[in-house]
Enzyme design. Structure first.
Site, PDB file in Angstrom:
ATOM      1  N   MET A  30       0.893  -1.273   0.016  1.00 27.85           N
ATOM      2  CA  MET A  30       0.056  -0.256   0.055  1.00 27.85           C
ATOM      3  C   MET A  30       0.790   1.229   0.146  1.00 27.85           C
ATOM      4  O   MET A  30       0.236   2.229   0.189  1.00 27.85           O
ATOM      5  CB  MET A  30      -1.160  -0.485   1.363  1.00 27.85           C
ATOM      6  CG  MET A  30      -2.007  -1.542   0.945  1.00 27.85           C
ATOM      7  SD  MET A  30      -3.403  -1.212   1.949  1.00 27.85           S
ATOM      8  CE  MET A  30      -3.208  -0.309   3.675  1.00 27.85           C
ATOM      9  N   GLY A  36      10.583  -2.943   5.271  1.00 29.02           N
ATOM     10  CA  GLY A  36      10.274  -4.248   5.314  1.00 29.02           C
ATOM     11  C   GLY A  36       9.495  -4.579   4.275  1.00 29.02           C
ATOM     12  O   GLY A  36      10.168  -6.435   3.847  1.00 29.02           O
ATOM     13  N   HIS A  37       9.691  -3.414   3.411  1.00 25.31           N
ATOM     14  CA  HIS A  37       8.901  -4.051   1.796  1.00 25.31           C
ATOM     15  C   HIS A  37      10.125  -4.522   1.041  1.00 25.31           C
ATOM     16  O   HIS A  37       9.891  -5.020   0.609  1.00 25.31           O
ATOM     17  CB  HIS A  37       8.384  -2.475   1.267  1.00 25.31           C
ATOM     18  CG  HIS A  37       7.088  -2.144   1.903  1.00 25.31           C
ATOM     19  ND1 HIS A  37       7.104  -0.918   2.912  1.00 25.31           N
ATOM     20  CD2 HIS A  37       5.856  -2.555   2.005  1.00 25.31           C
ATOM     21  CE1 HIS A  37       5.660  -0.381   3.292  1.00 25.31           C
ATOM     22  NE2 HIS A  37       4.704  -1.767   2.608  1.00 25.31           N
ATOM     23  N   GLN A  61     -10.445  -2.537   2.933  1.00 25.68           N
ATOM     24  CA  GLN A  61      -9.654  -3.332   3.832  1.00 25.68           C
ATOM     25  C   GLN A  61      -9.533  -2.319   4.744  1.00 25.68           C
ATOM     26  O   GLN A  61      -9.744  -3.098   5.677  1.00 25.68           O
ATOM     27  CB  GLN A  61      -8.924  -3.770   2.975  1.00 25.68           C
ATOM     28  CG  GLN A  61      -6.806  -3.645   2.942  1.00 25.68           C
ATOM     29  CD  GLN A  61      -5.744  -3.442   2.767  1.00 25.68           C
ATOM     30  OE1 GLN A  61      -5.845  -3.749   2.076  1.00 25.68           O
ATOM     31  NE2 GLN A  61      -5.720  -4.017   3.545  1.00 25.68           N
ATOM     32  N   SER A 185       4.812   1.249   7.959  1.00 30.08           N
ATOM     33  CA  SER A 185       3.958   2.416   7.387  1.00 30.08           C
ATOM     34  C   SER A 185       3.214   3.210   8.592  1.00 30.08           C
ATOM     35  O   SER A 185       3.997   4.381   8.591  1.00 30.08           O
ATOM     36  CB  SER A 185       3.297   2.376   6.143  1.00 30.08           C
ATOM     37  OG  SER A 185       3.954   1.604   5.745  1.00 30.08           O
ATOM     38  N   ARG A 186       2.289   2.864   9.101  1.00 29.80           N
ATOM     39  CA  ARG A 186       2.041   3.181  10.167  1.00 29.80           C
ATOM     40  C   ARG A 186       3.285   3.970  11.555  1.00 29.80           C
ATOM     41  O   ARG A 186       2.098   5.073  12.516  1.00 29.80           O
ATOM     42  CB  ARG A 186       0.789   2.468  11.543  1.00 29.80           C
ATOM     43  CG  ARG A 186       0.027   2.227   9.555  1.00 29.80           C
ATOM     44  CD  ARG A 186      -1.637   1.312  10.637  1.00 29.80           C
ATOM     45  NE  ARG A 186      -2.671   0.886  10.397  1.00 29.80           N
ATOM     46  CZ  ARG A 186      -2.856   0.017   9.507  1.00 29.80           C
ATOM     47  NH1 ARG A 186      -2.244  -0.863   9.575  1.00 29.80           N
ATOM     48  NH2 ARG A 186      -4.048   0.366   8.281  1.00 29.80           N
TER      49      ARG A 186
END
Ligand code: PAF
Length: 289
Positions: A30, A36-37, A61, A185-186
């Site tokens: 997203m 991490g990605h 979602q 991302s949060r």
């Protein structure tokens, strides 16, 4: 790196890569990429020769409109990071491209009844629907998902088998900040005080590992200790601290087979998740987190 916006263009480019004999690796995201990605892309490169990434903030979602509206975005930075990671094609559809009066949804039974599934109604149906569509658009040979979203990864593995998608699902380990916080991302939404308090989640997982290595196998004893540690950090809300069997994600009383110890905790308005996979045998317990 190709940046493409339509299903047709993606299919054309992927078909060319397949014709050239490449195996297609896929990392759905997203956006607002972090290490991490990138580690998912690295994992994909170990198995395949042509890397596709999608960047799409999938409204269906999100069970909370604020969460969707505040989801961080920085496409230009994402493109740079993806290019540096060796991604060959980024698919960036808009909502009209992905959903044209969609009346069809994909859901996975049983595996979604506990953990995040119990707290985020509709979330997984949105995830499985978009991942199914992306699998059909990209037609990858392999797709990589992170351990941090363990319920998503386990359920997508089942969905892929149940719906006969010819895609190999690869699980990649969680990537952490140096102090232990799982990358997300949060994390950007945490203020400095929340950011420090949030370290209690990985501390609680480490404590669980310690207890397991001292032969503690009682789920109640381990979750009680984890709850104590997390409560000490004054979280805004604990959604769950649970221990489930890996195979069906159902609650267990005793850890005697492959299991998942998972937590979801709010600090301020930010909901963080983290988990540890545990395998036990006569030689003891091995934990991956
Ligand atoms: O894990 C995510 O970022 C999302 O749930 C996914 C798999 C990209 C689907 O929107």
């Amino acid at each position: 790196m190709q940046i493409l916006y339509t299903t047709n263009d993606v299919r054309t480019h992927v078909a060319k890569a397949k014709k050239a004999g490449k195996l297609i690796g896929f990392v759905p995201t997203m956006g607002y990429l972090h290490r991490g990605h990138i580690s998912l892309v690295e994992e994909s490169k170990r198995h395949t020769g042509y890397q596709v990434m999608s960047i799409f903030v999938n409204r269906i979602q999100f069970n909370d409109a604020n969460d969707f509206n505040n989801y961080p975005k920085d496409l230009e930075r994402d493109f740079d990071l993806a290019r540096d990671a060796g991604v060959d094609l980024v698919f960036v559809p808009d909502e009209k491209e992905m959903y044209r009066n969609n009346l069809t949804f994909v859901d996975v039974d049983v595996l979604t009844k506990n953990l995040c599934g119990a707290h985020r109604p509709g979330h997984f149906r949105g995830v499985f629907t978009v991942v199914s569509k992306l699998f059909n658009i990209v037609q990858p040979d392999a797709a990589v998902f992170g351990q941090k979203d363990i319920q998503q990864a386990v359920s997508i593995e089942k969905m892929t088998a149940d719906l006969d998608f010819p895609v190999r699902i690869i699980l990649a380990p969680t990537v952490r900040e140096e102090d232990g916080l799982a990358m997300s991302s949060r994390n950007k939404h945490l203020n400095p005080d929340e950011r420090i308090r949030a370290l209690a989640i990985s501390r609680a997982l480490r404590k669980a590992e310690e207890m397991l290595s001292s032969d503690e196998r009682s789920a109640a004893a381990i979750t009680a200790e984890m709850t104590r540690i997390i409560e000490e950090s004054s979280p805004t809300k604990i959604d769950y601290i649970s221990i489930v069997r890996y195979g069906d994600l159902d609650f267990i009383d005793t850890i005697s087979e492959k299991s998942v110890i998972a937590a979801a905790v709010f600090y301020g308005a930010t909901r963080l998740i983290d988990n540890m996979i545990v395998e036990t045998d006569a030689g003891g317990a091995r934990c991956v987190y």
